[in-house]
Design an enzyme around this catalytic site. Structure first.
Site, PDB file in Angstrom:
ATOM      1  N   CYS A   2       0.852  -1.186   0.000  1.00  0.00           N
ATOM      2  CA  CYS A   2       0.000   0.000   0.000  1.00  0.00           C
ATOM      3  C   CYS A   2       0.889   1.237   0.000  1.00  0.00           C
ATOM      4  CB  CYS A   2      -0.868   0.021   1.252  1.00  0.00           C
ATOM      5  SG  CYS A   2      -1.699  -1.533   1.559  1.00  0.00           S
ATOM      6  N   TRP A  75      -3.819  -1.778  -1.081  1.00  0.00           N
ATOM      7  CA  TRP A  75      -3.793  -3.010  -1.849  1.00  0.00           C
ATOM      8  C   TRP A  75      -4.163  -4.096  -0.841  1.00  0.00           C
ATOM      9  CZ3 TRP A  75      -0.931  -7.662  -2.024  1.00  0.00           C
ATOM     10  CH2 TRP A  75      -1.070  -8.398  -3.212  1.00  0.00           C
ATOM     11  N   ASN A 101       1.393   0.287   5.999  1.00  0.00           N
ATOM     12  CA  ASN A 101       1.777  -0.517   4.842  1.00  0.00           C
ATOM     13  C   ASN A 101       2.578  -1.699   5.373  1.00  0.00           C
ATOM     14  OD1 ASN A 101       2.727  -1.544   2.411  1.00  0.00           O
ATOM     15  ND2 ASN A 101       4.383  -0.043   2.246  1.00  0.00           N
ATOM     16  N   GLY A 102       2.097  -2.905   5.122  1.00  0.00           N
ATOM     17  CA  GLY A 102       2.795  -4.091   5.628  1.00  0.00           C
ATOM     18  C   GLY A 102       1.785  -5.106   6.124  1.00  0.00           C
ATOM     19  N   GLU A 483       8.685 -12.430 -21.173  1.00  0.00           N
ATOM     20  CA  GLU A 483       8.330 -11.048 -20.834  1.00  0.00           C
ATOM     21  C   GLU A 483       7.145 -10.562 -21.685  1.00  0.00           C
ATOM     22  OE1 GLU A 483       8.758  -9.130 -18.520  1.00  0.00           O
ATOM     23  OE2 GLU A 483       8.412  -7.117 -19.260  1.00  0.00           O
ATOM     24  N   GLU A 490      -0.775  -8.984 -18.064  1.00  0.00           N
ATOM     25  CA  GLU A 490      -1.002  -7.909 -17.106  1.00  0.00           C
ATOM     26  C   GLU A 490      -1.902  -6.817 -17.659  1.00  0.00           C
ATOM     27  OE1 GLU A 490       2.777  -6.791 -14.571  1.00  0.00           O
ATOM     28  OE2 GLU A 490       3.287  -6.943 -16.679  1.00  0.00           O
TER      29      GLU A 490
HETATM   30  C1  F6R Z   1       5.660  -6.699 -14.380  1.00  0.00           C
HETATM   31  C2  F6R Z   1       6.161  -6.128 -13.142  1.00  0.00           C
HETATM   32  C3  F6R Z   1       6.441  -7.062 -12.021  1.00  0.00           C
HETATM   33  C4  F6R Z   1       7.764  -6.656 -11.339  1.00  0.00           C
HETATM   34  C5  F6R Z   1       7.998  -7.510 -10.083  1.00  0.00           C
HETATM   35  C6  F6R Z   1       9.320  -7.183  -9.428  1.00  0.00           C
HETATM   36  O1  F6R Z   1       5.397  -5.715 -15.331  1.00  0.00           O
HETATM   37  O2  F6R Z   1       6.333  -4.954 -13.022  1.00  0.00           O
HETATM   38  O3  F6R Z   1       6.488  -8.383 -12.439  1.00  0.00           O
HETATM   39  O4  F6R Z   1       8.807  -6.794 -12.244  1.00  0.00           O
HETATM   40  O5  F6R Z   1       6.965  -7.307  -9.173  1.00  0.00           O
HETATM   41  O6  F6R Z   1       9.366  -5.848  -9.036  1.00  0.00           O
HETATM   42  P1  F6R Z   1      10.724  -5.116  -8.742  1.00  0.00           P
HETATM   43  O7  F6R Z   1      11.504  -5.054  -9.994  1.00  0.00           O
HETATM   44  O8  F6R Z   1      10.318  -3.759  -8.239  1.00  0.00           O
HETATM   45  O9  F6R Z   1      11.443  -5.921  -7.697  1.00  0.00           O
END
Ligand code: F6R
Length: 610
Positions: A2, A75, A101-102, A483, A490
């Site tokens: 969040c 969230w 947040n947590g 990817e 998504e």
């Molecule tokens: C996909 C996306 C997520 C992040 C994943 C890791 O578009 O954004 O899959 O890549 O949650 O997040 P980071 O890179 O912030 O550790």
């Protein structure tokens, strides 16, 4: 996951909180809420389910008094999105209000005890117990000591901002495992889980560490360490501008960030690529150079898109630096019994620098004596601070929930790292020079792909109706197939699978018919001919095919339904180009399906829960 924000100063708090929430909204948008406090009016709390705009509509321009307050964008983890479960949460007497947040892991047992003592709960959340615990302690001791006592007994993670109706000129904040940044303005403080919510007000910030707490008044801010000792922490001056965090005329952050890639990649390599010596100069690794020379193995840990960048890095480092590399989902890493020692380097890749699983993986690696390195975009984030050394992406803030420019900047950093580690080992000067020179050209080549955006949009229209897509690629472009599939899932909620092209005949081919199109990444590289066989197999089953191929490849046109061309480059650099059309395909598919591409359902930008 969040987003939280708190303000205390001379200005009206409500509008500052709302504006800050909008910048934090990518962290979660199940609901939003705020509490504003003043000596005159007490505490006013407003909540709304859904996006921050709903909260803003509820306030409807009304002038809310109070120059201090806290706010939250949620969230959901414990309890469905509804007004009762929205933050700020409060105690029985409605004195204590807080945003969190947590996750509080022992909340049920604490809640049972509080219920026995007569506390009445109004939400299903784990957070609410914090307000009741503070209330309970506050019967016998002051506000700050009550917060301290509460923090001692809760287990889990938190970024917290708390106000007390009885002490309206104060916000108490605390952090353990969730980010919290304190912005220092002129006669005002703004605290938030992300720089994006602070930067409009000040670029002078203090990063709170785990276990730290701060008591903030309009005039002063006192920080305490985990032992409750008052400490002096230096402020950091950030060079992020507000402009960098806004849309600049693009319809969506995602599109803006896709188009920013020539710049973000240039920024990632600027001053670091030394073409004439075939080298990469990485300031963050300077002091580690000798240790890195002795490294015998690399384990990469990351999640989602960052994991896919790690897979590309694996191919680069193995081929050109001659190091054995394993890539692990950070969330699985701790369940493996991977051999780690001082000759192993763990590389954590993270855009946000706050992903809980990735953070846990590097902590585990550190415990086992491995050297930990970070490839991180967010300056001052927890992973950046907790790794032994690292390289920043310099991609600037990424606001669209789906990662695009951060991904290509991660790939660019892997190119630099390959040069750095490769040239320490067997890579020749000529090879180093060739890679460095070609890498320098990548931003211009991406510009050429971006010029095809309209044509890509047109292709997308023909495929919007399909419910499934198979993404295929081989060698360097296998991770790009993964990817591409993740992006389309998504952004457009189309079911997609990414596969190594060679694996297709071992199962997925059973899915292929006229209603199941494939996207195959088939640049003119060392596995081109093998990919062509795959295309023939798909065609034989009546499957429609979109190819991402190298400019000048005429053969592919005859074999596939659509071709999107990318310019020619070195094989190891093709992923930096081939992913761009796939990002655009996902974006336009989402738009044509009428979806909110910047905030896809159920997702959050920063995943700070395990
Ligand atoms: C996909 C996306 C997520 C992040 C994943 C890791 O578009 O954004 O899959 O890549 O949650 O997040 P980071 O890179 O912030 O550790």
């Amino acid at each position: 996951m969040c987003g939280i924000i708190g303000y205390i100063g001379k200005q009206k708090a409500a509008s500052i909180l709302i504006e800050g929430l909008k910048r934090l909204e990518y962290r979660g948008y199940d609901s939003a809420g705020l509490s504003v406090i003043s000596r005159e009016f007490g505490v006013e709390t407003i909540k709304a389910v859904g996006k921050v705009a709903n909260l803003e509509n509820k306030i409807n321009g009304r002038d809310i008094g109070g120059t201090a307050g806290i706010a939250h964008t949620r969230w959901a983890t414990h309890g469905k999105p509804c007004d009762q479960n929205s933050h700020p949460h409060t105690d029985c007497r409605k004195n204590i209000f807080l945003v969190h947040n947590g996750i509080i892991e022992n909340y049920q047992e604490l809640k049972d005890n509080l219920v026995k003592k007569g506390h009445k709960f109004s939400s299903e959340t784990d957070t609410e117990i914090i307000a009741h615990l503070i209330e309970e302690f506050n019967k016998k001791t002051d506000f700050k000591s009550s917060v301290l006592k509460t923090l001692k007994i809760i287990k889990g993670t938190y970024g917290l901002a708390i106000i007390n109706k009885k002490e309206p000129d104060k916000i108490i904040v605390a952090r353990l495992g969730s980010p919290l940044i304190l912005g220092i303005g002129r006669e005002e403080f703004i605290v938030a889980s992300d720089i994006a919510a602070i930067i409009r007000h000040t670029n002078k910030v203090i990063f709170l560490e785990d276990g730290e707490m701060a008591v903030i008044t309009p005039e002063n801010c006192e920080i305490f360490n985990a032992k409750n000792k008052s400490i002096n922490k230096g402020a950091t001056e950030l060079d992020w501008s507000l402009e960098k965090a806004e849309k600049q005329g693009f319809a969506h952050f995602m599109l803006k960030e896709i188009f920013e890639q020539p710049t973000s990649i240039s920024d990632a390599v600027r001053g670091r690529l030394v073409v004439k010596d075939g080298l990469a100069k990485l300031g963050g690794l300077k002091d580690m150079a000798e240790k890195l020379r002795n490294i015998k193995r690399i384990v990469i840990v990351s999640c989602g898109t960052s994991y896919h960048a790690g897979l590309v890095g694996e191919y680069m480092l193995e081929e050109y630096a001659g190091l054995p590399v394993e890539v692990e989902y950070a969330s699985e890493f701790r369940y493996r019994k991977i051999l780690l020692n001082k000759n192993t380097a763990i590389i954590a890749i993270s855009q946000s620098g706050e992903t809980a699983d990735t953070l846990a993986a590097i902590r585990e690696g550190k415990n086992k004596g491995a050297l930990t390195l970070g490839i991180v975009n967010t300056v001052g984030s927890t992973i950046a601070r907790e790794t032994d050394a690292g390289v920043y992406n310099h991609a600037g803030p990424e606001i669209g929930v789906a990662s695009t420019k951060a991904f290509t900047s991660q790939l660019a950093i892997f190119v630099l790292l390959t040069l750095f580690l490769g040239r320490q080992r067997d890579m020749s000067l000529i090879t180093g020079k060739r890679i460095a020179a070609e890498m320098n050209k990548i931003p211009r080549l991406i510009e050429k792909i971006l010029k095809q955006a309209k044509a890509i949009k047109k292709i997308t229209r023909k495929y919007t109706r399909y419910q499934n897509i198979l993404y295929l690629g081989r060698k360097y472009n296998f991770p790009i197939a993964l990817e591409g599939a993740l992006k389309i899932k998504e952004i457009s909620y189309i079911h997609a699978e990414g596969y190594p092209s060679g694996e297709m005949k071992h199962g997925p081919i059973a899915l292929i018919d006229g209603n199941f199109p494939s996207i195959i990444i088939v640049p003119s590289d060392s596995v081109y001919e093998k990919n062509l066989s795959g295309i023939q197999e798909l065609k034989a089953r009546g499957g429609k095919i979109i190819a991402i191929a190298t400019k000048g490849d005429k053969k592919i046109k005859k074999l596939t339904d659509e071709v999107i061309y990318i310019p020619k480059t070195l094989e190891m650099l093709t992923p930096l180009l081939s992913v761009v059309p796939l990002q655009l395909l996902a974006y336009y598919m989402g738009i044509q399906r009428g979806l909110d591409v910047d905030k896809p359902r159920n997702l959050a930008k920063s995943v700070t829960v395990e």
